[in-house]
Design a protein around this motif. Structure first.
Motif, mmCIF file in Angstrom:
data_model
loop_
_atom_site.group_PDB
_atom_site.id
_atom_site.type_symbol
_atom_site.label_atom_id
_atom_site.label_comp_id
_atom_site.label_asym_id
_atom_site.label_seq_id
_atom_site.Cartn_x
_atom_site.Cartn_y
_atom_site.Cartn_z
ATOM 1 N N TRP A 36 0.836 -1.190 0.000
ATOM 2 C CA TRP A 36 0.000 0.000 0.000
ATOM 3 C C TRP A 36 0.875 1.245 0.000
ATOM 4 O O TRP A 36 1.858 1.322 0.741
ATOM 5 N N TYR A 37 0.503 2.194 -0.828
ATOM 6 C CA TYR A 37 1.118 3.503 -0.878
ATOM 7 C C TYR A 37 0.026 4.532 -0.601
ATOM 8 O O TYR A 37 -1.158 4.231 -0.679
ATOM 9 N N ARG A 38 0.454 5.748 -0.291
ATOM 10 C CA ARG A 38 -0.520 6.818 -0.130
ATOM 11 C C ARG A 38 0.032 8.118 -0.661
ATOM 12 O O ARG A 38 1.237 8.316 -0.735
ATOM 13 N N GLN A 39 -0.886 8.993 -1.029
ATOM 14 C CA GLN A 39 -0.502 10.307 -1.523
ATOM 15 C C GLN A 39 -1.442 11.339 -0.941
ATOM 16 O O GLN A 39 -2.652 11.319 -1.202
ATOM 17 N N GLU A 44 4.237 13.852 -2.416
ATOM 18 C CA GLU A 44 4.542 12.734 -3.289
ATOM 19 C C GLU A 44 3.960 11.439 -2.726
ATOM 20 O O GLU A 44 3.732 11.307 -1.519
ATOM 21 N N ARG A 45 3.766 10.487 -3.620
ATOM 22 C CA ARG A 45 3.293 9.171 -3.188
ATOM 23 C C ARG A 45 4.383 8.499 -2.356
ATOM 24 O O ARG A 45 5.566 8.533 -2.718
ATOM 25 N N GLU A 46 3.969 7.886 -1.254
ATOM 26 C CA GLU A 46 4.938 7.245 -0.370
ATOM 27 C C GLU A 46 4.488 5.847 0.001
ATOM 28 O O GLU A 46 3.289 5.551 0.052
ATOM 29 N N ARG A 56 8.075 -11.289 4.457
ATOM 30 C CA ARG A 56 8.673 -10.166 5.205
ATOM 31 C C ARG A 56 7.855 -8.898 4.964
ATOM 32 O O ARG A 56 7.448 -8.619 3.856
ATOM 33 N N THR A 57 7.630 -8.156 6.034
ATOM 34 C CA THR A 57 6.854 -6.924 5.931
ATOM 35 C C THR A 57 7.750 -5.703 6.129
ATOM 36 O O THR A 57 8.774 -5.769 6.813
ATOM 37 N N ASN A 58 7.317 -4.613 5.532
ATOM 38 C CA ASN A 58 8.049 -3.356 5.613
ATOM 39 C C ASN A 58 7.041 -2.240 5.840
ATOM 40 O O ASN A 58 6.024 -2.175 5.142
ATOM 41 N N TYR A 59 7.310 -1.385 6.830
ATOM 42 C CA TYR A 59 6.388 -0.302 7.166
ATOM 43 C C TYR A 59 7.105 1.042 7.160
ATOM 44 O O TYR A 59 8.275 1.141 7.531
ATOM 45 N N ALA A 60 6.366 2.075 6.791
ATOM 46 C CA ALA A 60 6.869 3.430 6.979
ATOM 47 C C ALA A 60 6.960 3.699 8.482
ATOM 48 O O ALA A 60 6.114 3.233 9.255
ATOM 49 N N ASP A 61 7.947 4.453 8.878
ATOM 50 C CA ASP A 61 8.119 4.750 10.306
ATOM 51 C C ASP A 61 6.871 5.396 10.899
ATOM 52 O O ASP A 61 6.532 5.164 12.062
ATOM 53 N N VAL A 92 -5.037 9.612 -0.341
ATOM 54 C CA VAL A 92 -5.545 8.552 -1.211
ATOM 55 C C VAL A 92 -4.588 7.376 -1.086
ATOM 56 O O VAL A 92 -3.368 7.534 -1.236
ATOM 57 N N TYR A 93 -5.139 6.223 -0.784
ATOM 58 C CA TYR A 93 -4.336 5.011 -0.582
ATOM 59 C C TYR A 93 -4.433 4.135 -1.829
ATOM 60 O O TYR A 93 -5.537 3.840 -2.313
#
Length: 114
Positions: A36-39, A44-46, A56-61, A92-93
């Protein structure tokens, strides 16, 4: 033709929860990652969260400890449980699936406001 369809967005008060869902239609032979990304407006989209091959999972801080990503590759679906939502989570996701190419959904709006 591969299409990703997101659902679950909406308006929620600060501190509330939402669960986003994304399902892919069409044939995808091998999924390398789902995420999932969001803007947010003017930004900018992150990356928000992703599941990479092997689980394996990765998350934004900014979402660690509040959001949880899960997926079902057999169902070609990925989910994002969002808890303790904050106004700064408003965006927006977009769902993203990477196979032989990168596929994107059209997005679902999440608004966190009192």
């Amino acid at each position: 033709q591969v299409q990703l369809v997101e659902s679950g967005g909406g308006l929620v008060q600060p501190g509330g929860s939402l669960r986003l869902s994304c399902t892919a239609s069409g044939t995808i032979f091998s999924i390398n990652s789902m995420g999932w990304y969001r803007q947010a407006p003017g930004k900018e989209r992150e990356l928000v969260a992703a599941i990479i091959g092997g689980g394996r999972t990765n998350y934004a801080d900014s979402v660690k400890g509040r959001f949880t990503i899960s997926g079902d590759s057999a169902k070609k679906s990925v989910y994002l449980q969002m808890n303790s939502l904050k106004p700064e989570d408003t965006a927006v996701y977009y769902c993203n699936v990477i196979s032989w190419q990168s596929f994107w959904g059209k997005g679902t709006l999440v608004t966190v406001s009192s």
